[in-house]
Motif scaffolding. Structure first.
Motif, PDB file in Angstrom:
ATOM      1  N   ARG A  65      40.991  60.759  48.780  1.00  0.00           N
ATOM      2  CA  ARG A  65      40.873  59.882  47.612  1.00  0.00           C
ATOM      3  C   ARG A  65      41.755  58.638  47.744  1.00  0.00           C
ATOM      4  O   ARG A  65      41.430  57.572  47.249  1.00  0.00           O
ATOM      5  N   GLY A  66      42.915  58.806  48.444  1.00  0.00           N
ATOM      6  CA  GLY A  66      43.856  57.693  48.581  1.00  0.00           C
ATOM      7  C   GLY A  66      43.343  56.577  49.473  1.00  0.00           C
ATOM      8  O   GLY A  66      43.823  55.433  49.397  1.00  0.00           O
ATOM      9  N   LEU A  67      42.377  56.886  50.334  1.00  0.00           N
ATOM     10  CA  LEU A  67      41.925  55.885  51.306  1.00  0.00           C
ATOM     11  C   LEU A  67      41.358  54.641  50.628  1.00  0.00           C
ATOM     12  O   LEU A  67      41.644  53.513  51.033  1.00  0.00           O
ATOM     13  N   THR A  95      37.703  78.426  50.190  1.00  0.00           N
ATOM     14  CA  THR A  95      38.842  77.516  50.073  1.00  0.00           C
ATOM     15  C   THR A  95      38.667  76.317  50.999  1.00  0.00           C
ATOM     16  O   THR A  95      38.086  76.437  52.075  1.00  0.00           O
ATOM     17  N   LEU A  96      39.193  75.205  50.553  1.00  0.00           N
ATOM     18  CA  LEU A  96      39.193  74.000  51.376  1.00  0.00           C
ATOM     19  C   LEU A  96      40.614  73.751  51.850  1.00  0.00           C
ATOM     20  O   LEU A  96      41.571  73.933  51.084  1.00  0.00           O
ATOM     21  N   ALA A  97      40.710  73.324  53.090  1.00  0.00           N
ATOM     22  CA  ALA A  97      42.039  73.079  53.654  1.00  0.00           C
ATOM     23  C   ALA A  97      42.480  71.664  53.306  1.00  0.00           C
ATOM     24  O   ALA A  97      41.633  70.775  53.130  1.00  0.00           O
ATOM     25  N   TYR A 131      23.355  69.274  57.678  1.00  0.00           N
ATOM     26  CA  TYR A 131      23.200  68.108  56.811  1.00  0.00           C
ATOM     27  C   TYR A 131      24.551  67.694  56.214  1.00  0.00           C
ATOM     28  O   TYR A 131      24.918  66.511  56.234  1.00  0.00           O
ATOM     29  N   LEU A 132      25.295  68.704  55.739  1.00  0.00           N
ATOM     30  CA  LEU A 132      26.612  68.408  55.151  1.00  0.00           C
ATOM     31  C   LEU A 132      27.538  67.763  56.171  1.00  0.00           C
ATOM     32  O   LEU A 132      28.357  66.909  55.824  1.00  0.00           O
ATOM     33  N   ASN A 133      27.382  68.171  57.442  1.00  0.00           N
ATOM     34  CA  ASN A 133      28.266  67.637  58.491  1.00  0.00           C
ATOM     35  C   ASN A 133      28.225  66.120  58.590  1.00  0.00           C
ATOM     36  O   ASN A 133      29.166  65.497  59.057  1.00  0.00           O
ATOM     37  N   GLN A 134      27.129  65.544  58.154  1.00  0.00           N
ATOM     38  CA  GLN A 134      27.014  64.082  58.243  1.00  0.00           C
ATOM     39  C   GLN A 134      27.914  63.376  57.229  1.00  0.00           C
ATOM     40  O   GLN A 134      28.258  62.219  57.387  1.00  0.00           O
ATOM     41  N   PHE A 135      28.269  64.101  56.174  1.00  0.00           N
ATOM     42  CA  PHE A 135      28.991  63.454  55.077  1.00  0.00           C
ATOM     43  C   PHE A 135      30.376  64.039  54.818  1.00  0.00           C
ATOM     44  O   PHE A 135      31.214  63.392  54.218  1.00  0.00           O
ATOM     45  N   VAL A 136      30.545  65.297  55.226  1.00  0.00           N
ATOM     46  CA  VAL A 136      31.808  65.976  54.904  1.00  0.00           C
ATOM     47  C   VAL A 136      32.493  66.377  56.198  1.00  0.00           C
ATOM     48  O   VAL A 136      31.908  67.047  57.046  1.00  0.00           O
ATOM     49  N   ILE A 137      33.737  65.965  56.324  1.00  0.00           N
ATOM     50  CA  ILE A 137      34.520  66.270  57.527  1.00  0.00           C
ATOM     51  C   ILE A 137      35.270  67.589  57.312  1.00  0.00           C
ATOM     52  O   ILE A 137      35.876  67.806  56.258  1.00  0.00           O
ATOM     53  N   GLY A 138      35.234  68.431  58.337  1.00  0.00           N
ATOM     54  CA  GLY A 138      35.974  69.697  58.269  1.00  0.00           C
ATOM     55  C   GLY A 138      35.400  70.639  57.223  1.00  0.00           C
ATOM     56  O   GLY A 138      34.204  70.616  56.938  1.00  0.00           O
ATOM     57  N   GLN A 139      36.266  71.489  56.673  1.00  0.00           N
ATOM     58  CA  GLN A 139      35.908  72.420  55.595  1.00  0.00           C
ATOM     59  C   GLN A 139      34.740  73.303  56.015  1.00  0.00           C
ATOM     60  O   GLN A 139      33.812  73.550  55.234  1.00  0.00           O
ATOM     61  N   GLU A 140      34.809  73.801  57.248  1.00  0.00           N
ATOM     62  CA  GLU A 140      33.673  74.533  57.808  1.00  0.00           C
ATOM     63  C   GLU A 140      33.330  75.783  56.993  1.00  0.00           C
ATOM     64  O   GLU A 140      32.160  76.057  56.744  1.00  0.00           O
ATOM     65  N   ASN A 141      34.369  76.515  56.593  1.00  0.00           N
ATOM     66  CA  ASN A 141      34.068  77.751  55.852  1.00  0.00           C
ATOM     67  C   ASN A 141      33.415  77.449  54.519  1.00  0.00           C
ATOM     68  O   ASN A 141      32.458  78.110  54.115  1.00  0.00           O
ATOM     69  N   ALA A 142      33.921  76.443  53.844  1.00  0.00           N
ATOM     70  CA  ALA A 142      33.354  76.090  52.529  1.00  0.00           C
ATOM     71  C   ALA A 142      31.897  75.649  52.684  1.00  0.00           C
ATOM     72  O   ALA A 142      31.045  75.988  51.858  1.00  0.00           O
ATOM     73  N   GLY A 199      40.911  74.390  46.416  1.00  0.00           N
ATOM     74  CA  GLY A 199      41.358  73.431  47.427  1.00  0.00           C
ATOM     75  C   GLY A 199      42.066  72.256  46.805  1.00  0.00           C
ATOM     76  O   GLY A 199      41.858  71.936  45.632  1.00  0.00           O
ATOM     77  N   PRO A 200      42.892  71.607  47.609  1.00  0.00           N
ATOM     78  CA  PRO A 200      43.681  70.496  47.072  1.00  0.00           C
ATOM     79  C   PRO A 200      42.819  69.317  46.644  1.00  0.00           C
ATOM     80  O   PRO A 200      41.672  69.192  47.069  1.00  0.00           O
ATOM     81  N   THR A 201      43.400  68.493  45.828  1.00  0.00           N
ATOM     82  CA  THR A 201      42.679  67.318  45.330  1.00  0.00           C
ATOM     83  C   THR A 201      42.258  66.415  46.496  1.00  0.00           C
ATOM     84  O   THR A 201      42.970  66.289  47.498  1.00  0.00           O
ATOM     85  N   GLY A 202      41.073  65.845  46.351  1.00  0.00           N
ATOM     86  CA  GLY A 202      40.579  64.893  47.351  1.00  0.00           C
ATOM     87  C   GLY A 202      40.211  65.499  48.680  1.00  0.00           C
ATOM     88  O   GLY A 202      40.151  64.805  49.691  1.00  0.00           O
ATOM     89  N   SER A 203      39.926  66.813  48.706  1.00  0.00           N
ATOM     90  CA  SER A 203      39.610  67.437  50.001  1.00  0.00           C
ATOM     91  C   SER A 203      38.112  67.624  50.206  1.00  0.00           C
ATOM     92  O   SER A 203      37.688  68.130  51.236  1.00  0.00           O
ATOM     93  N   GLY A 204      37.304  67.277  49.218  1.00  0.00           N
ATOM     94  CA  GLY A 204      35.854  67.304  49.412  1.00  0.00           C
ATOM     95  C   GLY A 204      35.109  68.331  48.580  1.00  0.00           C
ATOM     96  O   GLY A 204      33.935  68.583  48.839  1.00  0.00           O
ATOM     97  N   LYS A 205      35.759  68.911  47.572  1.00  0.00           N
ATOM     98  CA  LYS A 205      35.100  69.955  46.768  1.00  0.00           C
ATOM     99  C   LYS A 205      33.875  69.383  46.044  1.00  0.00           C
ATOM    100  O   LYS A 205      32.777  69.901  46.136  1.00  0.00           O
ATOM    101  N   THR A 206      34.098  68.285  45.329  1.00  0.00           N
ATOM    102  CA  THR A 206      32.993  67.674  44.580  1.00  0.00           C
ATOM    103  C   THR A 206      31.948  67.128  45.543  1.00  0.00           C
ATOM    104  O   THR A 206      30.748  67.272  45.315  1.00  0.00           O
ATOM    105  N   LEU A 207      32.422  66.523  46.622  1.00  0.00           N
ATOM    106  CA  LEU A 207      31.497  65.929  47.589  1.00  0.00           C
ATOM    107  C   LEU A 207      30.531  66.977  48.152  1.00  0.00           C
ATOM    108  O   LEU A 207      29.330  66.730  48.274  1.00  0.00           O
ATOM    109  N   LEU A 208      31.066  68.159  48.465  1.00  0.00           N
ATOM    110  CA  LEU A 208      30.223  69.223  49.008  1.00  0.00           C
ATOM    111  C   LEU A 208      29.129  69.610  48.008  1.00  0.00           C
ATOM    112  O   LEU A 208      27.951  69.681  48.354  1.00  0.00           O
TER     113      LEU A 208
END
Ligand SMILES: Nc1ncnc2c1ncn2[C@@H]1O[C@H](COP(=O)(O)OP(=O)(O)OP(=O)(O)O)[C@@H](O)[C@H]1O
Length: 491
Positions: free
Chosen positions: A426-428, A369-371, A62-73, A147-156
């Motif tokens: 976030r910059g996008l 951790t998020l990459a 389900y997460l894969n539909q919204f979050v790119i990468g960050q497989e371990n997280a 993980g760095p800012t804007g990498s999907g922590k909150t989104l996950l």
């Protein structure tokens, strides 16, 4: 009776088996900082029959539909959430083993609380369903996300809360202080109650997300004795009590009746806040037992990588290497295509060195951790995820009857810019807003029917292309020409 009850439950359970529109919390998100992807009920995967709580694997899908990468997280968070809500189910089931039988079809109305029809409980019988034996007590497993800012922590975290249909609140650790300046840590629970639409029972099984937790590290801890940052440590102490499970008193909005006595803290199975709803419909305060609240803490942890590298260097080559250059460390100089993320190697000792008290860290047994996002990741975020920015802006122009297209070169250039700026995905949005300002100003009310954004538009060397009604062929030709040139120019 069982047949009637089962039929009723099936009627109530949506495709996930986790939620029902009646208990939808979509309208109660707090502090939205970024647009949450639009998650529709039909997006939610079906569960195998007889299994109420989505499995970790399903959650990841389900997460894969919204979050790119960050497989371990994704994996760590899905497992943590799955275990947490099994634990909640066990705890709640134990406290009244007969209640499961006591739900009748007539109970199914808007006023039935989640305690009775909790999606977390209704398909799977509580573990102690037919027994009054005390089940095994699962320890709380809160999660720390680095993980760095804007990498999907909150989104996950937010996406998981959404699919589980549990209240979700976001707070910033920087605003917490021990003294009277700023907020009290209890505000995180206050927000959760708001997110639960002032249903304390729902709130007591929600998810609290606390960002920027690295900012409450003791700043003077790295080896310097004598000057401790008492403020940071005080906040850690308050938070750890809350994470472990305590009763937090929060104000109700517009409450009118008398204060309700807090539930017993000695019973780990007590349902925080439930008494408040039973005793009065509008209490002035709620007492929320946080034992069943999942805490997800996150932060960028700038500088932690150095501590980790230092430890690894000491361990692997027997002395403290010169950290001015990573290349002195054999561990970090393998030929892997994906560079190592030092944060993947984090250990609790590193976090203590960073400035956290050991008791605090021990309340966060799951760490992930998020990459940092790469340019290809950004490209997928921009165009592929559900509710991507490109799909949003395309729909926005579509409302005015206008077709907007971005060439491949333009999309790549946008991602390159975002990457160079830092700030992750976030910059996008900022880049898109600036880029589309002119078209968004020019198009409404004009005779423009087609808009083309090219690589030169993104670079700022050419305006967007505009075409009127009946010029669709010219618009498509311009698009095809640029696509052809771009693909030829690519290595
Ligand atoms: N891996 C990702 N996949 C899809 N979208 C992402 C990803 N990472 C970030 N985004 C998008 O970027 C924006 C910021 O993401 P998010 O709030 O999750 O970042 P964060 O890691 O929590 O940052 P911060 O530490 O600054 O709070 C959101 O709009 C989100 O949709």
């Amino acid at each position: 009776m069982w047949t009637t009850l089962t039929a009723t439950r099936i009627k109530l359970v949506t495709a996930t088996g986790l939620s029902h529109p009646r208990f939808n919390v979509r309208n109660v998100r707090t502090q939205p900082r970024d647009a949450t992807p639009d998650i529709n009920d039909q997006d939610i995967p079906n569960n195998p029959p007889g299994f109420g709580l989505a499995t970790p694997r399903e959650l990841v899908q389900y997460l894969n539909q919204f979050v790119i990468g960050q497989e371990n997280a994704k994996k760590v968070l899905s497992v943590a959430v799955f275990n947490h809500y099994n634990r909640v189910r066990a705890n709640l089931g134990y406290s009244d083993p007969n209640e499961y039988d006591s739900i009748h079809e007539s109970d199914v109305d808007e006023s039935v609380s989640i305690a009775q029809l909790s999606p977390l409980r209704k398909k799977l019988p509580p573990l102690s369903f037919r027994s009054r034996e005390r089940p095994v007590l699962f320890e709380k497993s809160n999660v720390l996300v680095l993980g760095p800012t804007g990498s999907g922590k909150t989104l996950l975290a937010r996406t998981l809360a959404k699919v589980l249909d549990v209240p979700f609140s976001i707070s910033d650790a920087t605003s917490f202080t021990q003294a009277n300046v700023g907020e009290d840590v209890d505000m995180a629970i206050q927000r959760l109650v708001q997110a639960a639409n002032f249903d304390p029972v729902r709130a007591s099984t929600g998810i609290v997300y606390i960002d920027e937790v690295d900012k409450i590290a003791r700043r003077s801890s790295s080896g310097t004795e004598g000057s401790r940052d008492v403020g940071g440590e005080g906040v850690q102490q308050s938070l750890l009590r809350m994470m472990e499970g305590s009763v937090v008193t929060v104000q109700a909005k517009g409450g009118v009746s008398a204060e309700i006595p807090p539930p017993s803290t000695s019973d780990p199975h007590s349902r925080g806040g439930q008494r408040a709803t039973q005793a009065a419909s509008k209490p002035d305060v709620y007492h929320i037992d946080t034992s069943n609240v999942l805490f997800i803490l996150s932060g960028a942890f700038v500088g932690l990588d150095k501590i980790i590298k230092q430890r690894v260097a000491k361990g692997s080559i027997g002395f403290t290497a010169n950290l001015a250059s990573d290349t002195t460390l054999p561990f970090f100089t393998s030929n892997r295509k994906t560079p190592h993320n030092p944060l993947d190697l984090v250990e609790t000792g590193d976090l203590v060195k960073y400035g956290f008290i050991p008791e605090f860290i021990s309340r966060l047994p799951s760490i992930t951790t998020l990459a940092p996002l790469t340019i290809p990741d950004l490209r997928r975020i921009l165009t592929e995820v559900k509710g991507s920015l490109v799909s949003q802006y395309t729909a926005l122009f579509g409302y005015s009857g206008v077709e907007i297209r971005f060439t491949s070169g333009a999309l790549d250039e946008i991602c390159k810019k975002a990457f160079e700026r830092g700030g992750g995905a976030r910059g996008l949005r900022g880049i898109m807003e600036t880029l589309l300002l002119d078209p968004m100003y020019e198009v409404p009310g004009s005779d423009i029917f087609h808009v083309l954004i090219t690589i030169d538009t993104v670079k700022g060397t050419a305006p967007p292309g505009y075409w009127k009604r009946g010029q669709a062929v010219k618009f498509w030709e311009a698009w095809a020409t640029e696509e052809g040139n771009y693909s030829k120019g690519k290595p």
